[in-house]
Motif scaffolding. Structure first.
Motif, PDB file in Angstrom:
ATOM      1  N   PRO A  52       0.821  -1.214   0.000  1.00 57.40           N
ATOM      2  CA  PRO A  52       0.000   0.000   0.000  1.00 57.40           C
ATOM      3  C   PRO A  52       0.855   1.264   0.000  1.00 57.40           C
ATOM      4  CG  PRO A  52      -0.776  -1.569   1.638  1.00 57.40           C
ATOM      5  CD  PRO A  52       0.521  -2.079   1.143  1.00 57.40           C
ATOM      6  N   THR A  53       0.473   2.217  -0.822  1.00 58.27           N
ATOM      7  CA  THR A  53       1.158   3.508  -0.842  1.00 58.27           C
ATOM      8  C   THR A  53       0.140   4.596  -0.519  1.00 58.27           C
ATOM      9  OG1 THR A  53       0.745   3.640  -3.224  1.00 58.27           O
ATOM     10  CG2 THR A  53       2.882   2.808  -2.535  1.00 58.27           C
ATOM     11  N   PRO A  54       0.446   5.458   0.446  1.00 54.71           N
ATOM     12  CA  PRO A  54      -0.509   6.500   0.847  1.00 54.71           C
ATOM     13  C   PRO A  54      -0.860   7.417  -0.319  1.00 54.71           C
ATOM     14  CG  PRO A  54       1.314   6.322   2.412  1.00 54.71           C
ATOM     15  CD  PRO A  54       1.686   5.506   1.225  1.00 54.71           C
ATOM     16  N   ALA A  55      -2.111   7.867  -0.328  1.00 51.88           N
ATOM     17  CA  ALA A  55      -2.553   8.807  -1.363  1.00 51.88           C
ATOM     18  C   ALA A  55      -1.914  10.172  -1.137  1.00 51.88           C
ATOM     19  CB  ALA A  55      -4.069   8.932  -1.323  1.00 51.88           C
ATOM     20  N   LYS A  56      -1.823  10.930  -2.209  1.00 49.86           N
ATOM     21  CA  LYS A  56      -1.256  12.274  -2.109  1.00 49.86           C
ATOM     22  C   LYS A  56      -2.186  13.190  -1.335  1.00 49.86           C
ATOM     23  CE  LYS A  56       1.262  11.983  -6.498  1.00 49.86           C
ATOM     24  NZ  LYS A  56       1.366  12.531  -7.869  1.00 49.86           N
ATOM     25  N   LYS A  57      -1.607  14.140  -0.659  1.00 50.08           N
ATOM     26  CA  LYS A  57      -2.403  15.102   0.103  1.00 50.08           C
ATOM     27  C   LYS A  57      -2.514  16.418  -0.656  1.00 50.08           C
ATOM     28  CE  LYS A  57      -1.166  13.234   4.641  1.00 50.08           C
ATOM     29  NZ  LYS A  57      -0.562  13.532   5.968  1.00 50.08           N
ATOM     30  N   GLY A  58      -3.536  17.189  -0.299  1.00 48.34           N
ATOM     31  CA  GLY A  58      -3.666  18.538  -0.828  1.00 48.34           C
ATOM     32  C   GLY A  58      -4.177  18.637  -2.249  1.00 48.34           C
ATOM     33  N   LEU A  59      -4.830  17.581  -2.753  1.00 41.60           N
ATOM     34  CA  LEU A  59      -5.392  17.672  -4.099  1.00 41.60           C
ATOM     35  C   LEU A  59      -6.579  18.628  -4.111  1.00 41.60           C
ATOM     36  CD1 LEU A  59      -5.392  13.948  -5.327  1.00 41.60           C
ATOM     37  CD2 LEU A  59      -3.738  15.734  -5.848  1.00 41.60           C
ATOM     38  N   GLU A  60      -6.741  19.344  -5.193  1.00 39.82           N
ATOM     39  CA  GLU A  60      -7.841  20.301  -5.317  1.00 39.82           C
ATOM     40  C   GLU A  60      -9.180  19.567  -5.363  1.00 39.82           C
ATOM     41  OE1 GLU A  60      -9.419  23.827  -8.359  1.00 39.82           O
ATOM     42  OE2 GLU A  60      -7.509  22.807  -8.721  1.00 39.82           O
ATOM     43  N   LYS A  61     -10.155  20.047  -4.614  1.00 42.59           N
ATOM     44  CA  LYS A  61     -11.481  19.431  -4.582  1.00 42.59           C
ATOM     45  C   LYS A  61     -12.290  19.882  -5.795  1.00 42.59           C
ATOM     46  CE  LYS A  61     -11.734  18.877   0.448  1.00 42.59           C
ATOM     47  NZ  LYS A  61     -11.696  17.410   0.400  1.00 42.59           N
ATOM     48  N   PHE A  62     -13.152  18.985  -6.277  1.00 41.21           N
ATOM     49  CA  PHE A  62     -13.962  19.288  -7.460  1.00 41.21           C
ATOM     50  C   PHE A  62     -15.169  20.165  -7.115  1.00 41.21           C
ATOM     51  CE2 PHE A  62     -12.484  15.049  -9.479  1.00 41.21           C
ATOM     52  CZ  PHE A  62     -11.327  15.670  -9.929  1.00 41.21           C
ATOM     53  N   GLY A  63     -15.642  20.094  -5.870  1.00 43.22           N
ATOM     54  CA  GLY A  63     -16.826  20.853  -5.469  1.00 43.22           C
ATOM     55  C   GLY A  63     -18.086  20.006  -5.585  1.00 43.22           C
ATOM     56  N   PHE A  64     -19.050  20.268  -4.711  1.00 39.44           N
ATOM     57  CA  PHE A  64     -20.287  19.479  -4.676  1.00 39.44           C
ATOM     58  C   PHE A  64     -21.203  19.844  -5.841  1.00 39.44           C
ATOM     59  CE2 PHE A  64     -24.797  19.317  -3.259  1.00 39.44           C
ATOM     60  CZ  PHE A  64     -24.924  17.929  -3.240  1.00 39.44           C
ATOM     61  N   SER A  65     -21.737  18.820  -6.490  1.00 41.79           N
ATOM     62  CA  SER A  65     -22.738  19.001  -7.545  1.00 41.79           C
ATOM     63  C   SER A  65     -23.528  17.706  -7.649  1.00 41.79           C
ATOM     64  CB  SER A  65     -22.078  19.333  -8.888  1.00 41.79           C
ATOM     65  OG  SER A  65     -21.239  18.261  -9.302  1.00 41.79           O
ATOM     66  N   VAL A  66     -24.731  17.794  -8.202  1.00 42.90           N
ATOM     67  CA  VAL A  66     -25.581  16.617  -8.375  1.00 42.90           C
ATOM     68  C   VAL A  66     -25.992  16.519  -9.838  1.00 42.90           C
ATOM     69  CG1 VAL A  66     -27.671  15.412  -7.656  1.00 42.90           C
ATOM     70  CG2 VAL A  66     -26.488  16.896  -6.030  1.00 42.90           C
ATOM     71  N   ASN A  67     -25.844  15.334 -10.420  1.00 42.83           N
ATOM     72  CA  ASN A  67     -26.352  15.142 -11.777  1.00 42.83           C
ATOM     73  C   ASN A  67     -27.052  13.796 -11.872  1.00 42.83           C
ATOM     74  OD1 ASN A  67     -24.165  13.156 -13.049  1.00 42.83           O
ATOM     75  ND2 ASN A  67     -23.072  14.692 -11.859  1.00 42.83           N
ATOM     76  N   TYR A  68     -28.015  13.714 -12.796  1.00 46.17           N
ATOM     77  CA  TYR A  68     -28.871  12.540 -12.954  1.00 46.17           C
ATOM     78  C   TYR A  68     -28.718  11.997 -14.369  1.00 46.17           C
ATOM     79  CZ  TYR A  68     -30.988  14.690  -8.851  1.00 46.17           C
ATOM     80  OH  TYR A  68     -31.196  15.264  -7.617  1.00 46.17           O
ATOM     81  N   ILE A  69     -28.340  10.714 -14.458  1.00 51.48           N
ATOM     82  CA  ILE A  69     -28.177  10.071 -15.756  1.00 51.48           C
ATOM     83  C   ILE A  69     -29.207   8.960 -15.857  1.00 51.48           C
ATOM     84  CG2 ILE A  69     -26.647   8.793 -17.289  1.00 51.48           C
ATOM     85  CD1 ILE A  69     -25.166  10.923 -14.534  1.00 51.48           C
ATOM     86  N   SER A  70     -30.241   9.178 -16.649  1.00 53.91           N
ATOM     87  CA  SER A  70     -31.323   8.208 -16.788  1.00 53.91           C
ATOM     88  C   SER A  70     -31.162   7.377 -18.057  1.00 53.91           C
ATOM     89  CB  SER A  70     -32.674   8.922 -16.825  1.00 53.91           C
ATOM     90  OG  SER A  70     -32.972   9.498 -15.584  1.00 53.91           O
ATOM     91  N   GLN A  71     -31.976   6.312 -18.127  1.00 51.46           N
ATOM     92  CA  GLN A  71     -32.009   5.427 -19.291  1.00 51.46           C
ATOM     93  C   GLN A  71     -30.622   4.883 -19.640  1.00 51.46           C
ATOM     94  OE1 GLN A  71     -34.458   8.239 -21.805  1.00 51.46           O
ATOM     95  NE2 GLN A  71     -35.630   6.380 -22.160  1.00 51.46           N
ATOM     96  N   ALA A  72     -29.848   4.592 -18.594  1.00 50.92           N
ATOM     97  CA  ALA A  72     -28.528   3.995 -18.785  1.00 50.92           C
ATOM     98  C   ALA A  72     -28.632   2.506 -18.485  1.00 50.92           C
ATOM     99  CB  ALA A  72     -27.512   4.660 -17.862  1.00 50.92           C
ATOM    100  N   SER A  73     -28.398   1.666 -19.463  1.00 53.58           N
ATOM    101  CA  SER A  73     -28.506   0.220 -19.276  1.00 53.58           C
ATOM    102  C   SER A  73     -27.416  -0.267 -18.326  1.00 53.58           C
ATOM    103  CB  SER A  73     -28.367  -0.492 -20.622  1.00 53.58           C
ATOM    104  OG  SER A  73     -27.051  -0.337 -21.123  1.00 53.58           O
ATOM    105  N   PRO A  74     -27.601  -1.441 -17.713  1.00 50.91           N
ATOM    106  CA  PRO A  74     -26.582  -1.976 -16.805  1.00 50.91           C
ATOM    107  C   PRO A  74     -25.202  -2.071 -17.450  1.00 50.91           C
ATOM    108  CG  PRO A  74     -28.617  -3.214 -16.562  1.00 50.91           C
ATOM    109  CD  PRO A  74     -28.820  -2.277 -17.715  1.00 50.91           C
ATOM    110  N   SER A  75     -25.135  -2.518 -18.699  1.00 50.50           N
ATOM    111  CA  SER A  75     -23.830  -2.652 -19.366  1.00 50.50           C
ATOM    112  C   SER A  75     -23.190  -1.288 -19.607  1.00 50.50           C
ATOM    113  CB  SER A  75     -23.985  -3.398 -20.695  1.00 50.50           C
ATOM    114  OG  SER A  75     -24.892  -2.722 -21.549  1.00 50.50           O
TER     115      SER A  75
END
Length: 726
Positions: free
Chosen positions: A228-251
């Motif tokens: 295991p290698t620790p993840a990098k610190k201090g990465l820029e956050k993307f910010g909170f957002s919500v999106n909806y993707i409908s009619q997407a088949s399982p595959s």
């Protein structure tokens, strides 16, 4: 925060212990020791009274961080639970050392009884020592208890306690050294970082084992131990957002999850993918296994290797791809940069109970705190995606069967002539058939056709379900059951009728139509459900009927025909979301199925049925959306239901009126409904009155509403609160 105790207690940290927030510790609580979680550390403890000391640490690393703690506290607030509820119930627990009792030989006694000799022989066959649990399983605990104690007294054997610590061997990683000479080597180089053994290299690349072994001998394929290698610190956050993707088949969803996961892991970021139940989690894990790096499951019932692997990655603070449920959302994963909710319209995800949160709601809380995007991927169209204007509703390729015109419609059969013909045709072509009916038992209600009296539960006053297997009627809420009556308890008539047929009746009808064909069943009342599902998936069964439990466990692609026997019960429910839930179930089944889908109904004039028949589902969705907007129902608002409960009906009504007046002190009149009798007015011998709170600013009032809830609880008024929002 302690097990069996809601709230926080303070303790002193001994100088000998290094403790951080998130550690699991053992502390004194009264006359016993208890396990607790460290939620905060104060450098200036109070001095006006003496504090007890923490005894020891029972976790070798923090089990949560600030984001997880804040998520759990907000979840406690929104579900109206005591502080610490979510941490206590859903926090990941790493594998812990186990204490085993070893039975060892110390001497031999020549005067042994047959039972004693049997014990000695069993120990000898296991190199003169064996785990006590293994000995009990092999010989039977009741059979050997007395003889075992006698051997212990004679000194022939001794029992020692041994601590067994979970072992974990790090994974093997593979690298391709040098430039590939042909297409096969190029493919191997492309996928080799995803493989953990030679077999996976073969499966992922398509290369022969001879070719792989040859490249290993030449030194082009090199294996190494992955640590295991620790993840990098201090990465820029993307910010909170919500999106909806409908009619997407399982595959299509699986392909998208693989792409997003590998992209984020390459950027040293983590992702959590939420499924509606354990079976869906395991299936998605298998679909992504070998195609995604650092993939982990976070569900109950993990094997020791899976659990230890997850534990080591959490301890090392690696970036990860996590598939799971509540536990996955309360893991201290570093650089959490995406949360995905898979199939939010699944019947499993939609279960609403008092003081619980939908998984989608918990995911939204965590995404806000982690400042990362939240995505909902669904086969059916979600109203939210349509409101955004990003999705249009396609018509469902479903064959409708109008049951009203069946010759025996009065008896409400569950198998129409058209459906029987379709099943017969599929059987003649050696195909498999799935029949879906989310209704247990033989009949959902029993009534007398002479006096029209419905047989109800004496405690709950709701219709009893009839089971023909054991000739019983039972209540699906309180568990009441009794022998089914031959005569009407009300008028003594003999005209007992069984309506709203369930899965038992459906099995009988199918068996009568196809006498030489085995019809298997999968529902909560059938012990062999898991085996029946496995037999169908393996091709050993031609016809399988089941309730919603089959939706995520059965391979629908193998079925040439799927028959939805009825959704009329759901369509008839007096709830604002009934039509869309029925549509979601049907659309999910259609998306999973490669063959025909037939849908039977006794409600041909229902708006959803008419929309399917006329191929105007787009208009149906627009009307549904408009009706909810006009009435201010989700997704245009948020709801809370206050259920006021008492054993006396007058008390329940009086308390409900008092609670309504208290709510009006917090919210305006338009947001609070008048108290009304609950859908199940009497349940488990108690009366229920419901008050609906409807507002677009629920978060603004949550703290005040939660305070009111606990004040009512302390005053002796019984109130349950349901939060049905995603």
């Amino acid at each position: 925060m302690l097990e069996g105790f809601s709230g926080e207690l303070s303790y002193l940290i001994p100088e000998s212990l290094h403790i951080e927030v998130g550690f699991k510790v053992i502390v004194p609580l009264g006359e016993r020791l208890s396990q607790g979680l460290v939620t905060s550390i104060d450098d200036n403890p109070p001095t006006d009274f003496q504090l007890k000391e923490i005894v020891s640490i029972s976790s070798s690393f923090p089990l949560f961080d600030e984001q997880v703690l804040e998520t759990s506290l907000l979840a406690d607030l929104e579900s109206f639970n005591q502080t610490g509820y979510h941490l206590s119930n859903y926090l990941y627990q790493p594998p812990s050392p186990k204490i085993h009792k070893l039975v060892k030989l110390t001497g031999i006694d020549s005067n042994l009884t047959p039972k004693e000799q049997e014990i000695i022989d069993a120990i000898k066959s296991n190199d003169s020592n064996i785990k006590l649990t293994s000995l009990n399983i092999r010989l039977g605990k009741k059979r050997i208890s007395y003889s075992l104690r006698k051997l212990l007294t004679l000194g022939v054997i001794q029992i020692e306690q041994v601590l067994e610590t979970p072992k974990f061997s790090f994974e093997t990683v593979w690298k391709f050294d040098g430039e590939p000479k042909d297409e096969t080597e190029e493919k191997i180089k492309e996928i080799i970082h995803l493989a953990t053994n030679k077999s996976e290299i073969h499966i992922l690349s398509g290369a022969s084992t001879y070719k792989i072994n040859k490249l290993i001998k030449e030194g082009k394929i090199i294996s190494a131990t992955k640590k295991p290698t620790p993840a990098k610190k201090g990465l820029e956050k993307f910010g909170f957002s919500v999106n909806y993707i409908s009619q997407a088949s399982p595959s299509k969803r699986t392909e998208e999850y693989i792409r997003i996961s590998n992209q984020l892991v390459a950027e040293n970021r983590s992702i959590v993918i939420i499924c509606s139940n354990i079976h869906a989690c395991r299936k998605l894990f298998e679909d992504l296994k070998g195609k995604v790096s650092n993939l982990h499951l976070a569900i109950g019932g993990l094997g020791i290797r899976e659990a230890t692997k997850l534990s080591e990655s959490v301890r090392a603070k690696e970036q990860m791809v996590i598939i799971g449920m509540q536990t996955a959302l309360l893991l201290p994963v570093p650089n959490l940069s995406q949360i995905i909710v898979d199939e939010p319209l699944s019947p499993y995800m939609d279960i609403t109970q008092p003081h619980t949160l939908h998984l989608g709601n918990l995911a939204k809380i965590r995404a806000k705190i982690s400042e990362c995007p939240l995505s909902f991927y669904s086969s059916p169209v979600m109203l939210e995606s349509n409101i955004e204007g990003s999705q249009e509703l396609d018509d469902l390729d479903v064959e409708l069967v109008n049951m009203v015109y069946e010759p025996t419609a009065f008896e409400q059969p569950l198998l129409s002539g058209a459906s029987a013909s379709a099943v017969k045709k599929e059987l003649e072509g050696d195909g498999q058939i799935i029949v879906y009916l989310n209704r247990k038992g033989f009949s959902s209600f029993v009534f007398c056709s002479e006096c029209n009296e419905v047989l109800r539960c004496p405690k709950c006053k709701i219709p009893l379900t009839y089971s023909k297997n054991n000739y019983e009627v039972r209540c699906r809420y309180c568990g009441f059951q009794s022998k089914a009556p031959d005569l009407c308890p009300s008028c003594g008539g003999v005209s007992i009728r069984y309506k709203a047929g369930g899965i038992e009746k459906l099995q009988i009808e199918l068996s009568n139509h196809f006498k030489n064909m085995k019809v298997l069943r999968a529902d909560g009342d059938t012990k062999e459900s898991a085996k029946n599902i496995s037999d169908f998936n393996n091709g050993d069964c031609r016809i399988l009927i089941g309730t919603s439990m089959i939706l995520d466990r059965v391979d629908f692609e193998k079925a040439g025909l799927v028959l939805v026997a009825s959704l009329d019960g759901l369509l008839s429910m007096p709830i604002y979301s009934a039509s869309h839930k029925a549509y979601s179930t049907l659309a999910t089944i259609r998306e999973k199925t490669a063959g025909r889908v037939m849908f039977q109904t006794y409600l041909p004039l229902h708006p959803l049925i008419k929309a399917i028949a006329t191929k105007k589902l787009g208009e149906f969705l627009e009307n549904e959306k408009q009706e909810r907007e006009d009435a201010l129902y989700p997704p245009f608002s948020q709801l809370l239901f206050f259920h006021v409960i008492s054993k006396k009906e007058t008390t329940a009504k009086k308390d409900a009126e008092m609670v309504t007046s208290k709510l009006l002190e917090i919210l305006d009149e338009e947001s609070v409904s008048s108290p009304n009798k609950g859908y199940f007015h009497r349940l488990k011998g108690e009366y229920r009155w419901d008050i609906m709170v409807k507002t677009s600013e629920l978060n603004k009032y949550l703290a005040s509403l939660r305070k009111l809830f606990f004040e009512l609880k302390e005053s002796g008024v019984r109130v349950e609160i349901t939060n049905p929002n995603l």
